[in-house]
Design an enzyme around this catalytic site. Structure first.
Site, PDB file in Angstrom:
ATOM      1  CG  ASP A  64       6.319  13.488  -5.270  1.00  0.00           C
ATOM      2  OD1 ASP A  64       5.309  13.317  -4.561  1.00  0.00           O
ATOM      3  OD2 ASP A  64       7.118  12.583  -5.548  1.00  0.00           O
ATOM      4  CB  SER A 134      -9.439   0.901  -7.118  1.00  0.00           C
ATOM      5  OG  SER A 134      -9.325  -0.398  -7.624  1.00  0.00           O
ATOM      6  CE1 TYR A 158      -3.943   1.310  -6.282  1.00  0.00           C
ATOM      7  CE2 TYR A 158      -5.393  -0.571  -6.633  1.00  0.00           C
ATOM      8  CZ  TYR A 158      -5.017   0.728  -6.940  1.00  0.00           C
ATOM      9  OH  TYR A 158      -5.718   1.439  -7.887  1.00  0.00           O
ATOM     10  CE  LYS A 162      -5.989   4.327  -5.763  1.00  0.00           C
ATOM     11  NZ  LYS A 162      -5.829   5.658  -6.339  1.00  0.00           N
ATOM     12  CE1 TYR A 190     -11.827   6.297 -11.946  1.00  0.00           C
ATOM     13  CE2 TYR A 190      -9.542   5.602 -12.171  1.00  0.00           C
ATOM     14  CZ  TYR A 190     -10.476   6.602 -12.021  1.00  0.00           C
ATOM     15  OH  TYR A 190     -10.054   7.901 -11.964  1.00  0.00           O
ATOM     16  CG  ASN A 192     -10.691  -4.963 -14.312  1.00  0.00           C
ATOM     17  OD1 ASN A 192      -9.646  -5.270 -13.759  1.00  0.00           O
ATOM     18  ND2 ASN A 192     -11.869  -5.298 -13.821  1.00  0.00           N
TER      19      ASN A 192
HETATM   20  N1  LIG Z   1      -5.487   1.351 -14.330  1.00  0.00           N
HETATM   21  C1  LIG Z   1      -6.236   0.673 -13.472  1.00  0.00           C
HETATM   22  O1  LIG Z   1      -6.451  -0.522 -13.626  1.00  0.00           O
HETATM   23  C2  LIG Z   1      -6.872   1.379 -12.289  1.00  0.00           C
HETATM   24  C3  LIG Z   1      -7.987   0.807 -11.664  1.00  0.00           C
HETATM   25  C4  LIG Z   1      -8.545   1.451 -10.567  1.00  0.00           C
HETATM   26  C5  LIG Z   1      -8.007   2.644 -10.104  1.00  0.00           C
HETATM   27  N2  LIG Z   1      -6.923   3.180 -10.722  1.00  0.00           N
HETATM   28  C6  LIG Z   1      -6.352   4.420 -10.204  1.00  0.00           C
HETATM   29  O2  LIG Z   1      -6.421   5.420 -11.210  1.00  0.00           O
HETATM   30  C7  LIG Z   1      -5.310   6.306 -11.098  1.00  0.00           C
HETATM   31  C8  LIG Z   1      -4.623   6.407 -12.445  1.00  0.00           C
HETATM   32  O3  LIG Z   1      -4.251   5.109 -12.873  1.00  0.00           O
HETATM   33  P1  LIG Z   1      -3.466   4.855 -14.243  1.00  0.00           P
HETATM   34  O4  LIG Z   1      -3.831   3.496 -14.698  1.00  0.00           O
HETATM   35  O5  LIG Z   1      -3.616   5.990 -15.151  1.00  0.00           O
HETATM   36  O6  LIG Z   1      -1.977   4.778 -13.672  1.00  0.00           O
HETATM   37  P2  LIG Z   1      -0.632   5.418 -14.222  1.00  0.00           P
HETATM   38  O7  LIG Z   1       0.479   4.859 -13.429  1.00  0.00           O
HETATM   39  O8  LIG Z   1      -0.569   5.291 -15.706  1.00  0.00           O
HETATM   40  O9  LIG Z   1      -0.843   6.964 -13.859  1.00  0.00           O
HETATM   41  C9  LIG Z   1      -0.543   7.490 -12.598  1.00  0.00           C
HETATM   42  C10 LIG Z   1       0.267   8.754 -12.817  1.00  0.00           C
HETATM   43  O10 LIG Z   1       0.611   9.310 -11.552  1.00  0.00           O
HETATM   44  C11 LIG Z   1       1.986   9.703 -11.611  1.00  0.00           C
HETATM   45  N3  LIG Z   1       2.508   9.696 -10.256  1.00  0.00           N
HETATM   46  C12 LIG Z   1       2.780   8.622  -9.468  1.00  0.00           C
HETATM   47  N4  LIG Z   1       3.246   9.036  -8.269  1.00  0.00           N
HETATM   48  C13 LIG Z   1       3.248  10.402  -8.293  1.00  0.00           C
HETATM   49  C14 LIG Z   1       3.620  11.393  -7.351  1.00  0.00           C
HETATM   50  N5  LIG Z   1       4.092  11.059  -6.134  1.00  0.00           N
HETATM   51  N6  LIG Z   1       3.497  12.683  -7.717  1.00  0.00           N
HETATM   52  C15 LIG Z   1       3.045  13.029  -8.930  1.00  0.00           C
HETATM   53  N7  LIG Z   1       2.683  12.132  -9.867  1.00  0.00           N
HETATM   54  C16 LIG Z   1       2.773  10.818  -9.546  1.00  0.00           C
HETATM   55  C17 LIG Z   1       2.647   8.701 -12.530  1.00  0.00           C
HETATM   56  O11 LIG Z   1       3.860   9.164 -13.086  1.00  0.00           O
HETATM   57  C18 LIG Z   1       1.571   8.498 -13.586  1.00  0.00           C
HETATM   58  O12 LIG Z   1       1.687   9.443 -14.635  1.00  0.00           O
HETATM   59  C19 LIG Z   1      -4.409   5.735  -9.992  1.00  0.00           C
HETATM   60  O13 LIG Z   1      -4.679   6.448  -8.811  1.00  0.00           O
HETATM   61  C20 LIG Z   1      -4.876   4.301  -9.881  1.00  0.00           C
HETATM   62  O14 LIG Z   1      -4.683   3.782  -8.587  1.00  0.00           O
HETATM   63  C21 LIG Z   1      -6.350   2.578 -11.817  1.00  0.00           C
END
Ligand SMILES: NC(=O)c1ccc[n+]([C@@H]2O[C@H](COP(=O)([O-])OP(=O)(O)OC[C@H]3O[C@@H](n4cnc5c(N)ncnc54)[C@H](O)[C@@H]3O)[C@@H](O)[C@H]2O)c1
Length: 352
Positions: A64, A134, A158, A162, A190, A192
């Site tokens: 974690d 984001s 959220y 960020k 990012y 979408n």
């Molecule tokens: N997917 C989207 O639409 C989007 C858009 C903008 C920003 N983001 C950001 O991009 C990043 C990745 O997004 P994603 O879509 O791959 O999400 P995701 O949930 O698939 O990946 C996040 C990963 O972080 C891990 N995780 C969560 N809490 C944790 C902790 N306390 N310790 C260790 N690992 C932990 C999860 O198990 C997961 O593998 C995130 O920070 C998200 O906020 C995503």
């Protein structure tokens, strides 16, 4: 070739980025607690990168980001005496609705988790960071396309979490700028992210009901859900449905590689960049493109607008192109084709 720590590397964007970085020759340590992912994604990344399960180029630590002990294990996991040279920080929680219901959890993982990661980076002498931010920071944008100079006005916990990490990074960058070892930081906003690796072996595997349009549409096409609800048919857009800037996850992964290359090659800087395609597509366009790519009907009904949505959010993607020499190359059709390859080949995701 660099030794990199990838937090959240088993997740949707992280797994695709790990593949791109392995293919670029980097060695990776992934720290993930699998809260929203499965170790299976990384097994498949190794397979796609044509590396054996015992490869030293990808080490996986289950842990974690809020745990100092887990972070110390991750920083100590590189082969030989080489330390981690840079971190790409994906780990976090990302569901807007859940963040409204559980703000403490979001502030804890996203802000406190990032704070403890940054403290560990300072302790281990690693000051190169790419951070997943984001477009949600922009809230209801006043001007579209949205430039990085647009006001930061998040509208949910959220987005607030960020924005707080972005501010923390700016503070840290400023505090160390005159030191012997300044920080190099990229804050990547990012739009979408959708689609999947073209092999269909890795992709997005959301827990429960998907929050985002693409995984929902693909679950309707595969028959896991009956129909899509389109929130609002009366937006001031060409067909009345909401418009978003979709970015193929492989383009996004390549954007991370480009940002890392620039950070490591140039003098210390704080980069803040939109990563989007610069093109908007409406919900109804996505439904039609996904139906064509999958050959499956995507039944939908138009329902009233949902609180918290904006009519259109599209990136001004010119700064990323100028600074990184990177731009998206994949179309909406590519996103649908690859997303469908993943969904149809893995109807239950990774089966976690
Ligand atoms: N997917 C989207 O639409 C989007 C858009 C903008 C920003 N983001 C950001 O991009 C990043 C990745 O997004 P994603 O879509 O791959 O999400 P995701 O949930 O698939 O990946 C996040 C990963 O972080 C891990 N995780 C969560 N809490 C944790 C902790 N306390 N310790 C260790 N690992 C932990 C999860 O198990 C997961 O593998 C995130 O920070 C998200 O906020 C995503």
């Amino acid at each position: 070739m660099a030794h990199l720590l990838i937090t959240g590397g088993a997740g949707f964007i992280g797994s695709h980025t790990c593949l791109v970085l392995l293919e670029a020759g980097h060695s990776l340590v992934v720290l993930d607690n699998f809260a929203n992912s499965s170790p299976e994604s990384l097994i498949r990344v190794l397979e796609l990168a044509e590396l054996g399960f015992e490869s030293e180029r990808l080490r996986v630590i289950e842990g974690d980001i809020r745990s100092e002990a887990d972070l110390n294990r991750a920083f100590g996991a590189t082969p030989g005496s080489t330390g981690i040279e840079a971190v790409i920080h994906f780990a976090g929680l990302k569901a807007v609705g859940e963040s409204v219901a559980h703000p403490l959890r979001y502030w804890d993982v996203n802000l406190a988790g990032s704070r403890s990661l940054l403290a560990a980076m300072e302790a281990h002498g690693c000051r190169n960071l790419v951070f997943s931010s984001s477009a949600t920071l922009y809230g209801y944008p006043e001007v579209v396309p949205i430039a990085e100079t647009a006001p930061i006005q998040p509208i949910n916990p959220y987005g607030h979490s960020k924005a707080a990490v972005e501010q923390l990074l700016a503070d840290l960058y400023g505090a160390r700028l005159q030191s012997q070892t300044p920080w190099r930081i990229a804050r990547l906003r990012y739009f979408n992210p959708v689609g999947a690796h073209p092999s269909g072996r890795i992709g997005e595997d959301p827990n429960g009901t998907p929050n985002n349009l693409f995984p929902f549409v693909s679950q309707v096409a595969i028959g896991r859900r009956k129909q899509l609800q389109v929130f609002g048919g009366d937006w001031p857009t060409a067909d009345g449905s909401g418009v978003r800037d979709y970015i193929h996850v492989m383009d996004l992964a390549e954007g991370h590689r480009a940002a890392l290359d620039v950070l490591l090659a140039e003098p210390p800087q704080l980069l803040t960049l939109n990563l989007g395609s610069g093109q908007g597509h409406s919900v109804l366009e996505v439904v039609s493109a996904f139906g064509a790519a999958s050959g499956q009907p995507v039944p939908y009904e138009i329902v009233p607008r949902r609180a918290g949505d904006a009519a259109a959010t599209v990136a001004d993607a010119s700064l990323a192109h100028g600074r990184l020499g990177w731009r998206t190359s994949r179309t909406l059709q590519d996103m649908c084709r690859d997303g469908w390859a993943w969904q149809s080949g893995n109807p239950k995701g990774y089966g976690k």
